[in-house]
Design a protein around this motif. Structure first.
Motif, PDB file in Angstrom:
ATOM      1  N   SER A 242     -28.147 -41.938 -13.280  1.00 12.07           N
ATOM      2  CA  SER A 242     -27.352 -43.167 -13.233  1.00 12.07           C
ATOM      3  C   SER A 242     -27.070 -43.654 -11.816  1.00 12.07           C
ATOM      4  CB  SER A 242     -26.029 -42.932 -13.957  1.00 12.07           C
ATOM      5  OG  SER A 242     -25.274 -41.960 -13.272  1.00 12.07           O
ATOM      6  N   LYS A 243     -27.971 -43.434 -10.873  1.00 11.22           N
ATOM      7  CA  LYS A 243     -27.712 -43.798  -9.482  1.00 11.22           C
ATOM      8  C   LYS A 243     -27.464 -45.300  -9.318  1.00 11.22           C
ATOM      9  CE  LYS A 243     -29.304 -43.093  -4.809  1.00 11.22           C
ATOM     10  NZ  LYS A 243     -30.284 -42.493  -3.935  1.00 11.22           N
ATOM     11  N   GLY A 244     -28.280 -46.136  -9.932  1.00  4.10           N
ATOM     12  CA  GLY A 244     -28.093 -47.583  -9.838  1.00  4.10           C
ATOM     13  C   GLY A 244     -26.806 -48.039 -10.489  1.00  4.10           C
ATOM     14  N   LEU A 245     -26.492 -47.455 -11.629  1.00  3.29           N
ATOM     15  CA  LEU A 245     -25.240 -47.801 -12.304  1.00  3.29           C
ATOM     16  C   LEU A 245     -24.038 -47.366 -11.479  1.00  3.29           C
ATOM     17  CD1 LEU A 245     -25.751 -47.034 -16.094  1.00  3.29           C
ATOM     18  CD2 LEU A 245     -25.355 -49.225 -15.015  1.00  3.29           C
ATOM     19  N   HIS A 246     -24.156 -46.216 -10.833  1.00  2.45           N
ATOM     20  CA  HIS A 246     -23.058 -45.720 -10.011  1.00  2.45           C
ATOM     21  C   HIS A 246     -22.791 -46.677  -8.844  1.00  2.45           C
ATOM     22  CE1 HIS A 246     -21.070 -41.875  -8.201  1.00  2.45           C
ATOM     23  NE2 HIS A 246     -20.251 -42.886  -8.258  1.00  2.45           N
ATOM     24  N   MET A 247     -23.835 -47.195  -8.242  1.00  6.49           N
ATOM     25  CA  MET A 247     -23.661 -48.154  -7.151  1.00  6.49           C
ATOM     26  C   MET A 247     -23.062 -49.465  -7.662  1.00  6.49           C
ATOM     27  SD  MET A 247     -24.360 -46.445  -4.579  1.00  6.49           S
ATOM     28  CE  MET A 247     -24.282 -47.669  -3.319  1.00  6.49           C
ATOM     29  N   THR A 248     -23.485 -49.911  -8.842  1.00  5.67           N
ATOM     30  CA  THR A 248     -22.901 -51.104  -9.450  1.00  5.67           C
ATOM     31  C   THR A 248     -21.429 -50.876  -9.747  1.00  5.67           C
ATOM     32  OG1 THR A 248     -25.038 -51.610 -10.453  1.00  5.67           O
ATOM     33  CG2 THR A 248     -23.109 -52.734 -11.365  1.00  5.67           C
ATOM     34  N   LEU A 249     -21.108 -49.699 -10.227  1.00  9.90           N
ATOM     35  CA  LEU A 249     -19.715 -49.358 -10.530  1.00  9.90           C
ATOM     36  C   LEU A 249     -18.863 -49.400  -9.263  1.00  9.90           C
ATOM     37  CD1 LEU A 249     -17.697 -48.458 -12.676  1.00  9.90           C
ATOM     38  CD2 LEU A 249     -18.415 -46.110 -12.254  1.00  9.90           C
TER      39      LEU A 249
ATOM     40  N   VAL B 290     -16.844 -49.782 -19.054  1.00  6.62           N
ATOM     41  CA  VAL B 290     -18.077 -49.698 -19.841  1.00  6.62           C
ATOM     42  C   VAL B 290     -19.203 -49.112 -18.999  1.00  6.62           C
ATOM     43  CG1 VAL B 290     -19.850 -51.077 -21.014  1.00  6.62           C
ATOM     44  CG2 VAL B 290     -17.432 -51.543 -21.440  1.00  6.62           C
ATOM     45  N   ILE B 291     -19.358 -49.597 -17.763  1.00  9.86           N
ATOM     46  CA  ILE B 291     -20.395 -49.064 -16.875  1.00  9.86           C
ATOM     47  C   ILE B 291     -20.140 -47.586 -16.603  1.00  9.86           C
ATOM     48  CG2 ILE B 291     -21.363 -49.184 -14.546  1.00  9.86           C
ATOM     49  CD1 ILE B 291     -20.883 -52.203 -14.642  1.00  9.86           C
ATOM     50  N   PHE B 292     -18.878 -47.217 -16.403  1.00  8.20           N
ATOM     51  CA  PHE B 292     -18.535 -45.818 -16.153  1.00  8.20           C
ATOM     52  C   PHE B 292     -18.936 -44.933 -17.330  1.00  8.20           C
ATOM     53  CE2 PHE B 292     -15.199 -42.610 -17.071  1.00  8.20           C
ATOM     54  CZ  PHE B 292     -15.571 -41.676 -16.116  1.00  8.20           C
ATOM     55  N   LEU B 293     -18.615 -45.356 -18.531  1.00  8.57           N
ATOM     56  CA  LEU B 293     -18.950 -44.546 -19.704  1.00  8.57           C
ATOM     57  C   LEU B 293     -20.464 -44.412 -19.870  1.00  8.57           C
ATOM     58  CD1 LEU B 293     -16.223 -45.805 -22.184  1.00  8.57           C
ATOM     59  CD2 LEU B 293     -16.283 -43.623 -20.944  1.00  8.57           C
TER      60      LEU B 293
ATOM     61  N   MET C   3     -10.440 -41.047 -10.391  1.00 15.86           N
ATOM     62  CA  MET C   3     -10.886 -40.110 -11.432  1.00 15.86           C
ATOM     63  C   MET C   3     -12.272 -40.484 -11.961  1.00 15.86           C
ATOM     64  SD  MET C   3      -8.611 -37.868 -11.434  1.00 15.86           S
ATOM     65  CE  MET C   3      -8.124 -38.258  -9.775  1.00 15.86           C
ATOM     66  N   MET C   4     -12.551 -41.782 -12.061  1.00 15.21           N
ATOM     67  CA  MET C   4     -13.885 -42.212 -12.481  1.00 15.21           C
ATOM     68  C   MET C   4     -14.929 -41.710 -11.485  1.00 15.21           C
ATOM     69  SD  MET C   4     -12.836 -46.080 -13.641  1.00 15.21           S
ATOM     70  CE  MET C   4     -14.436 -46.734 -13.982  1.00 15.21           C
ATOM     71  N   GLU C   5     -14.627 -41.875 -10.213  1.00 18.18           N
ATOM     72  CA  GLU C   5     -15.555 -41.444  -9.175  1.00 18.18           C
ATOM     73  C   GLU C   5     -15.709 -39.922  -9.173  1.00 18.18           C
ATOM     74  OE1 GLU C   5     -18.236 -42.204  -6.056  1.00 18.18           O
ATOM     75  OE2 GLU C   5     -17.347 -43.523  -7.557  1.00 18.18           O
ATOM     76  N   MET C   6     -14.606 -39.206  -9.341  1.00 17.85           N
ATOM     77  CA  MET C   6     -14.665 -37.739  -9.352  1.00 17.85           C
ATOM     78  C   MET C   6     -15.502 -37.223 -10.518  1.00 17.85           C
ATOM     79  SD  MET C   6     -13.207 -36.488  -6.733  1.00 17.85           S
ATOM     80  CE  MET C   6     -13.027 -34.785  -7.180  1.00 17.85           C
ATOM     81  N   VAL C   7     -15.355 -37.847 -11.689  1.00 17.86           N
ATOM     82  CA  VAL C   7     -16.147 -37.426 -12.850  1.00 17.86           C
ATOM     83  C   VAL C   7     -17.630 -37.587 -12.561  1.00 17.86           C
ATOM     84  CG1 VAL C   7     -16.770 -38.047 -15.220  1.00 17.86           C
ATOM     85  CG2 VAL C   7     -14.376 -37.771 -14.607  1.00 17.86           C
ATOM     86  N   LEU C   8     -18.020 -38.740 -12.045  1.00 13.06           N
ATOM     87  CA  LEU C   8     -19.447 -38.991 -11.816  1.00 13.06           C
ATOM     88  C   LEU C   8     -20.015 -38.114 -10.703  1.00 13.06           C
ATOM     89  CD1 LEU C   8     -19.632 -42.870 -12.214  1.00 13.06           C
ATOM     90  CD2 LEU C   8     -20.294 -41.103 -13.854  1.00 13.06           C
ATOM     91  N   VAL C   9     -19.266 -37.942  -9.626  1.00 18.31           N
ATOM     92  CA  VAL C   9     -19.769 -37.133  -8.510  1.00 18.31           C
ATOM     93  C   VAL C   9     -19.859 -35.661  -8.914  1.00 18.31           C
ATOM     94  CG1 VAL C   9     -19.193 -36.303  -6.188  1.00 18.31           C
ATOM     95  CG2 VAL C   9     -19.035 -38.734  -6.713  1.00 18.31           C
ATOM     96  N   ARG C  10     -18.833 -35.142  -9.569  1.00 17.05           N
ATOM     97  CA  ARG C  10     -18.857 -33.737  -9.988  1.00 17.05           C
ATOM     98  C   ARG C  10     -19.911 -33.505 -11.068  1.00 17.05           C
ATOM     99  NH1 ARG C  10     -14.747 -30.386  -8.233  1.00 17.05           N
ATOM    100  NH2 ARG C  10     -14.923 -29.084 -10.092  1.00 17.05           N
ATOM    101  N   GLN C  11     -20.134 -34.510 -11.898  1.00 12.83           N
ATOM    102  CA  GLN C  11     -21.172 -34.387 -12.925  1.00 12.83           C
ATOM    103  C   GLN C  11     -22.554 -34.269 -12.280  1.00 12.83           C
ATOM    104  OE1 GLN C  11     -21.730 -37.865 -15.470  1.00 12.83           O
ATOM    105  NE2 GLN C  11     -21.627 -36.498 -17.243  1.00 12.83           N
ATOM    106  N   LYS C  12     -22.791 -35.035 -11.223  1.00  9.05           N
ATOM    107  CA  LYS C  12     -24.079 -34.970 -10.528  1.00  9.05           C
ATOM    108  C   LYS C  12     -24.280 -33.634  -9.833  1.00  9.05           C
ATOM    109  CE  LYS C  12     -24.824 -39.841  -9.872  1.00  9.05           C
ATOM    110  NZ  LYS C  12     -24.969 -40.963  -8.972  1.00  9.05           N
TER     111      LYS C  12
END
Length: 122
Positions: A32-39, A20-23, A79-88
Motif C-alpha cells: 500500500s505504498k501509494g495509498l500510504h502517501m495519498t493518506l 476509508v483510505i486507511f482501512l 495512531m493511523m500512521e503507527m498502525v501502517l508503519v508498524r504493519q510494514k
C-alpha cells in the motif's frame, strides 16, 4: 479562510476519505505504498481544515473543548500512521488499533457535540 469555516463539509469529507483510505491500506499490508502517501496528503488536509475550524471555534467560548478535539484528531492521525508503519515492519499493531478506535470515538463525539457543524447528538 471563510470557505474552510463556513461549513464543516470539507473537513468531514477529508476525514471520511482518509479513514476509508486507511482501512484499505491496512488491509493491503505492505503493498500500500501509494495509498500510504495519498493518506499522508489527507492528513495535511485534515489538519488544515481542522485548524481553521479550531480558530473559528474560539469565537464560541468553548475553546478548551475545541482544543481537546484538535488534540484528539492529531492522536487519531498518529495512531493511523503507527498502525501502517508498524504493519510494514511486521510489528504488533493491536494496541494501536485499540487506541485508534478510542481516540476516533472521542474525537467524533466532541466534533458532533460542539456548536460548529452537524448536530447528530443534539
Amino acid at each position: 479562510m471563510g470557505f474552510l469555516t463556513s461549513q464543516t463539509h470539507l473537513h468531514i469529507t477529508t476525514w471520511v476519505v482518509a479513514i476509508v483510505i486507511f482501512l484499505i491500506a491496512a488491509l493491503m499490508g505492505k503493498q500500500s505504498k501509494g495509498l500510504h502517501m495519498t493518506l499522508r496528503l489527507f492528513y495535511v488536509l485534515i489538519i488544515i481544515t481542522g485548524g481553521a475550524l479550531f480558530i473559528e471555534g474560539m469565537n464560541y467560548n468553548m475553546g478548551m473543548l475545541y482544543g481537546f478535539k484538535f488534540i484528539g484528531g492529531i492522536l487519531v492521525i498518529g495512531m493511523m500512521e503507527m498502525v501502517l508503519v508498524r504493519q510494514k515492519k511486521n510489528k504488533p499493531t493491536g494496541m494501536f488499533w485499540i487506541l485508534f478506535a478510542v481516540f476516533l470515538l472521542i474525537t467524533l463525539f466532541l466534533g458532533f457535540k460542539l456548536p460548529i457543524g452537524q448536530n447528530f447528538l443534539a
